[in-house]
Each structure stands twice: as structure tokens, then as C-alpha cells.
Motif scaffolding. Structure first.
Motif, PDB file in Angstrom:
ATOM      1  N   ASN A   1      46.058  42.879  36.888  1.00 49.75           N
ATOM      2  CA  ASN A   1      45.785  41.516  37.353  1.00 49.75           C
ATOM      3  C   ASN A   1      44.285  41.220  37.365  1.00 49.75           C
ATOM      4  OD1 ASN A   1      48.527  41.140  37.745  1.00 49.75           O
ATOM      5  ND2 ASN A   1      48.460  41.587  39.929  1.00 49.75           N
ATOM      6  N   ALA A   2      43.480  42.184  37.793  1.00 46.69           N
ATOM      7  CA  ALA A   2      42.025  42.013  37.810  1.00 46.69           C
ATOM      8  C   ALA A   2      41.487  41.843  36.381  1.00 46.69           C
ATOM      9  CB  ALA A   2      41.352  43.197  38.496  1.00 46.69           C
ATOM     10  N   ILE A   3      42.041  42.599  35.442  1.00 49.98           N
ATOM     11  CA  ILE A   3      41.638  42.484  34.030  1.00 49.98           C
ATOM     12  C   ILE A   3      41.979  41.084  33.515  1.00 49.98           C
ATOM     13  CG2 ILE A   3      42.090  43.339  31.687  1.00 49.98           C
ATOM     14  CD1 ILE A   3      40.614  45.441  33.178  1.00 49.98           C
ATOM     15  N   ASN A   4      43.190  40.604  33.822  1.00 48.61           N
ATOM     16  CA  ASN A   4      43.591  39.270  33.364  1.00 48.61           C
ATOM     17  C   ASN A   4      42.708  38.185  33.970  1.00 48.61           C
ATOM     18  OD1 ASN A   4      45.658  40.214  31.712  1.00 48.61           O
ATOM     19  ND2 ASN A   4      47.148  40.198  33.385  1.00 48.61           N
ATOM     20  N   GLN A   5      42.351  38.318  35.248  1.00 48.47           N
ATOM     21  CA  GLN A   5      41.450  37.349  35.872  1.00 48.47           C
ATOM     22  C   GLN A   5      40.069  37.388  35.215  1.00 48.47           C
ATOM     23  OE1 GLN A   5      41.559  38.513  39.985  1.00 48.47           O
ATOM     24  NE2 GLN A   5      43.161  37.015  40.485  1.00 48.47           N
ATOM     25  N   THR A   6      39.626  38.588  34.843  1.00 48.28           N
ATOM     26  CA  THR A   6      38.338  38.731  34.164  1.00 48.28           C
ATOM     27  C   THR A   6      38.381  38.035  32.812  1.00 48.28           C
ATOM     28  OG1 THR A   6      37.962  40.846  35.276  1.00 48.28           O
ATOM     29  CG2 THR A   6      36.630  40.394  33.335  1.00 48.28           C
ATOM     30  N   ARG A   7      39.468  38.219  32.061  1.00 50.42           N
ATOM     31  CA  ARG A   7      39.619  37.547  30.763  1.00 50.42           C
ATOM     32  C   ARG A   7      39.531  36.026  30.922  1.00 50.42           C
ATOM     33  NH1 ARG A   7      44.297  41.138  29.521  1.00 50.42           N
ATOM     34  NH2 ARG A   7      43.408  42.823  28.302  1.00 50.42           N
ATOM     35  N   LYS A   8      40.236  35.502  31.924  1.00 49.25           N
ATOM     36  CA  LYS A   8      40.231  34.045  32.146  1.00 49.25           C
ATOM     37  C   LYS A   8      38.832  33.545  32.470  1.00 49.25           C
ATOM     38  CE  LYS A   8      45.012  33.533  33.589  1.00 49.25           C
ATOM     39  NZ  LYS A   8      45.930  33.263  34.687  1.00 49.25           N
ATOM     40  N   GLU A   9      38.117  34.298  33.309  1.00 45.56           N
ATOM     41  CA  GLU A   9      36.765  33.862  33.660  1.00 45.56           C
ATOM     42  C   GLU A   9      35.843  33.921  32.452  1.00 45.56           C
ATOM     43  OE1 GLU A   9      33.183  34.788  36.795  1.00 45.56           O
ATOM     44  OE2 GLU A   9      35.258  35.049  37.444  1.00 45.56           O
ATOM     45  N   ILE A  10      35.991  34.942  31.601  1.00 44.43           N
ATOM     46  CA  ILE A  10      35.164  35.038  30.391  1.00 44.43           C
ATOM     47  C   ILE A  10      35.441  33.850  29.476  1.00 44.43           C
ATOM     48  CG2 ILE A  10      34.842  36.364  28.261  1.00 44.43           C
ATOM     49  CD1 ILE A  10      35.276  38.900  29.948  1.00 44.43           C
ATOM     50  N   GLU A  11      36.707  33.454  29.349  1.00 41.75           N
ATOM     51  CA  GLU A  11      37.059  32.319  28.501  1.00 41.75           C
ATOM     52  C   GLU A  11      36.472  31.018  29.028  1.00 41.75           C
ATOM     53  OE1 GLU A  11      41.317  32.232  28.335  1.00 41.75           O
ATOM     54  OE2 GLU A  11      41.438  34.123  27.236  1.00 41.75           O
ATOM     55  N   ASN A  12      36.330  30.886  30.344  1.00 39.39           N
ATOM     56  CA  ASN A  12      35.893  29.624  30.938  1.00 39.39           C
ATOM     57  C   ASN A  12      34.401  29.539  31.221  1.00 39.39           C
ATOM     58  OD1 ASN A  12      38.522  28.622  30.937  1.00 39.39           O
ATOM     59  ND2 ASN A  12      38.973  29.568  32.907  1.00 39.39           N
TER      60      ASN A  12
ATOM     61  N   ALA B   1      27.427  41.585  32.117  1.00 38.47           N
ATOM     62  CA  ALA B   1      28.047  40.456  32.820  1.00 38.47           C
ATOM     63  C   ALA B   1      29.555  40.671  32.964  1.00 38.47           C
ATOM     64  CB  ALA B   1      27.766  39.159  32.069  1.00 38.47           C
ATOM     65  N   ILE B   2      30.193  41.197  31.923  1.00 37.32           N
ATOM     66  CA  ILE B   2      31.633  41.465  31.988  1.00 37.32           C
ATOM     67  C   ILE B   2      31.924  42.522  33.046  1.00 37.32           C
ATOM     68  CG2 ILE B   2      33.627  42.372  30.724  1.00 37.32           C
ATOM     69  CD1 ILE B   2      32.385  41.185  28.162  1.00 37.32           C
ATOM     70  N   VAL B   3      31.094  43.576  33.104  1.00 38.73           N
ATOM     71  CA  VAL B   3      31.281  44.629  34.115  1.00 38.73           C
ATOM     72  C   VAL B   3      31.137  44.040  35.519  1.00 38.73           C
ATOM     73  CG1 VAL B   3      30.305  46.757  35.074  1.00 38.73           C
ATOM     74  CG2 VAL B   3      30.623  46.550  32.613  1.00 38.73           C
ATOM     75  N   ASP B   4      30.152  43.168  35.728  1.00 37.50           N
ATOM     76  CA  ASP B   4      29.972  42.526  37.037  1.00 37.50           C
ATOM     77  C   ASP B   4      31.193  41.693  37.419  1.00 37.50           C
ATOM     78  OD1 ASP B   4      27.494  43.650  37.369  1.00 37.50           O
ATOM     79  OD2 ASP B   4      26.382  41.858  36.731  1.00 37.50           O
ATOM     80  N   ILE B   5      31.701  40.915  36.459  1.00 40.50           N
ATOM     81  CA  ILE B   5      32.882  40.093  36.723  1.00 40.50           C
ATOM     82  C   ILE B   5      34.067  40.998  37.061  1.00 40.50           C
ATOM     83  CG2 ILE B   5      34.549  38.493  35.696  1.00 40.50           C
ATOM     84  CD1 ILE B   5      32.209  37.510  33.887  1.00 40.50           C
ATOM     85  N   LEU B   6      34.265  42.046  36.255  1.00 42.27           N
ATOM     86  CA  LEU B   6      35.384  42.972  36.466  1.00 42.27           C
ATOM     87  C   LEU B   6      35.303  43.621  37.847  1.00 42.27           C
ATOM     88  CD1 LEU B   6      37.861  44.532  35.438  1.00 42.27           C
ATOM     89  CD2 LEU B   6      36.286  46.170  34.406  1.00 42.27           C
ATOM     90  N   GLN B   7      34.120  44.091  38.228  1.00 44.76           N
ATOM     91  CA  GLN B   7      33.974  44.738  39.532  1.00 44.76           C
ATOM     92  C   GLN B   7      34.279  43.766  40.668  1.00 44.76           C
ATOM     93  OE1 GLN B   7      30.001  46.397  39.277  1.00 44.76           O
ATOM     94  NE2 GLN B   7      30.785  48.367  38.571  1.00 44.76           N
ATOM     95  N   SER B   8      33.845  42.523  40.539  1.00 43.09           N
ATOM     96  CA  SER B   8      34.132  41.555  41.604  1.00 43.09           C
ATOM     97  C   SER B   8      35.632  41.278  41.693  1.00 43.09           C
ATOM     98  CB  SER B   8      33.351  40.264  41.392  1.00 43.09           C
ATOM     99  OG  SER B   8      33.855  39.537  40.292  1.00 43.09           O
ATOM    100  N   LYS B   9      36.313  41.201  40.554  1.00 44.78           N
ATOM    101  CA  LYS B   9      37.763  40.964  40.557  1.00 44.78           C
ATOM    102  C   LYS B   9      38.513  42.169  41.133  1.00 44.78           C
ATOM    103  CE  LYS B   9      37.250  36.992  38.632  1.00 44.78           C
ATOM    104  NZ  LYS B   9      37.276  35.801  39.441  1.00 44.78           N
TER     105      LYS B   9
END
Length: 163
Positions: free
Chosen positions: A20-31, A61-69
Motif C-alpha cells: 500500500n505504501a508503494i502504491n501511494q508513493t507511485r500515485k504521489e510521483i505521478e501527481n 526524492a522517491i526514497v523520501d516519499i517512500l519513507q514518509s508513506k
């Protein structure tokens, strides 16, 4: 006659929550505006995560987003073992993140040593990828839990099967 109280020390995480965290990260990267038009990807495998992007700063940036999720989903970021950022074909860069799951023998032995050095009246034994702790007093078992939590181990620790 009742058995002595016991619990198990394990290192595990909920794979579905990680997904779920990975999917949320993907969505944030897309947006996100700074990722518009970039070729950034995040792929979850059984025991690792592969990040690919155009440059180092986007990987960070992706690692930061992933860690927060991951933190928002009540997982420990200690499950992530960040690898080196490497160049790939086509001017892209990648980073492999291994997932830490289970106690290896070395970590299990160090946990047993911590417990033995505490001089608490409990017994601890390694059983595969977990450490079982038994004692006559529930208070001693709770003291072991506090002791292990105070040690800053480099893996996430959970206490299960408390009986």
C-alpha cells in the motif's frame, strides 16, 4: 499445572501495508510537479524494491516519499536496506532497496546475549528466525521487552505470542 509465561521476539512487517505504501508513493510521483514527464518507477519484488529515475536527486526524492508513506502506514523504516545508486543504460539511475525480514543467527545471538547480560531470571533460546523468552514472572518478561526496546537495534523488533 500452568506453563511459564513466554513471548517471542521477531523481526517482521506486514507485506500488504508495504505494498500500500508503494502504491501511494507511485500515485504521489505521478501527481508531483517535479516528476511531470520523468521516467521514474518504483517496483516491489518479494524481498526488494527497485527504484529507477533520470538522476540522483529524483531517486532521493522517491526514497523520501517512500519513507514518509511507510511511516504513515505504521511500518518501521528500519525494514529498508538502501543500496548504492548505480548508473544504467540510457542515462538512467537505479537504486535497489533490500527488505529486512526475519532474525538472522547473528542478530538472534546478540539479542540472547543482551538478555543474559541483564541478569534477569528468564531463559531465552533461538528457534529459527525468532527468539523465545520464558520466565516465571510476568514482570521479568516485561522488563526484557523494555530492555530490548531501549537497545537501538538496526532491525525492527516485534514481541508476539505473549502468553
Amino acid at each position: 499445572m500452568a506453563k511459564n509465561p513466554s513471548f517471542d521476539i521477531v523481526s517482521d512487517f506486514d507485506f500488504q501495508e508495504l505494498d500500500n505504501a508503494i502504491n501511494q508513493t507511485r500515485k504521489e510521483i505521478e501527481n508531483r510537479y517535479d516528476f511531470k514527464g520523468s521516467k521514474s518507477e518504483i517496483n516491489l519484488n518479494k524481498d526488494s524494491i527497485l527504484l529507477t529515475s533520470e538522476n540522483d536527486s529524483k531517486i532521493h526524492a522517491i526514497v523520501d516519499i517512500l519513507q514518509s508513506k511507510i511511516i504513515k502506514r505504521n511500518l518501521s523504516i528500519k525494514i529498508l536496506d538502501l543500496g548504492q545508486i548505480e548508473s544504467t543504460a540510457g542515462g538512467m539511475v537505479k537504486q535497489n532497496i533490500n527488505l529486512k525480514k526475519g532474525l538472522n543467527q547473528e542478530m538472534a545471538k546478540s539479542i540472547v546475549k543482551i538478555i543474559k547480560d541483564s541478569k534477569l531470571k528468564v531463559q531465552s533460546q533461538i528457534q529459527g528466525d525468532l527468539v523465545r523468552v520464558t520466565g516465571k514472572s510476568i514482570d521479568d518478561l516485561q522488563n526484557v521487552i523494555v530492555l530490548i526496546k531501549e537497545k537501538d537495534l538496526d532491525i525492527p523488533i516485534q514481541f508476539i505470542n505473549y502468553r
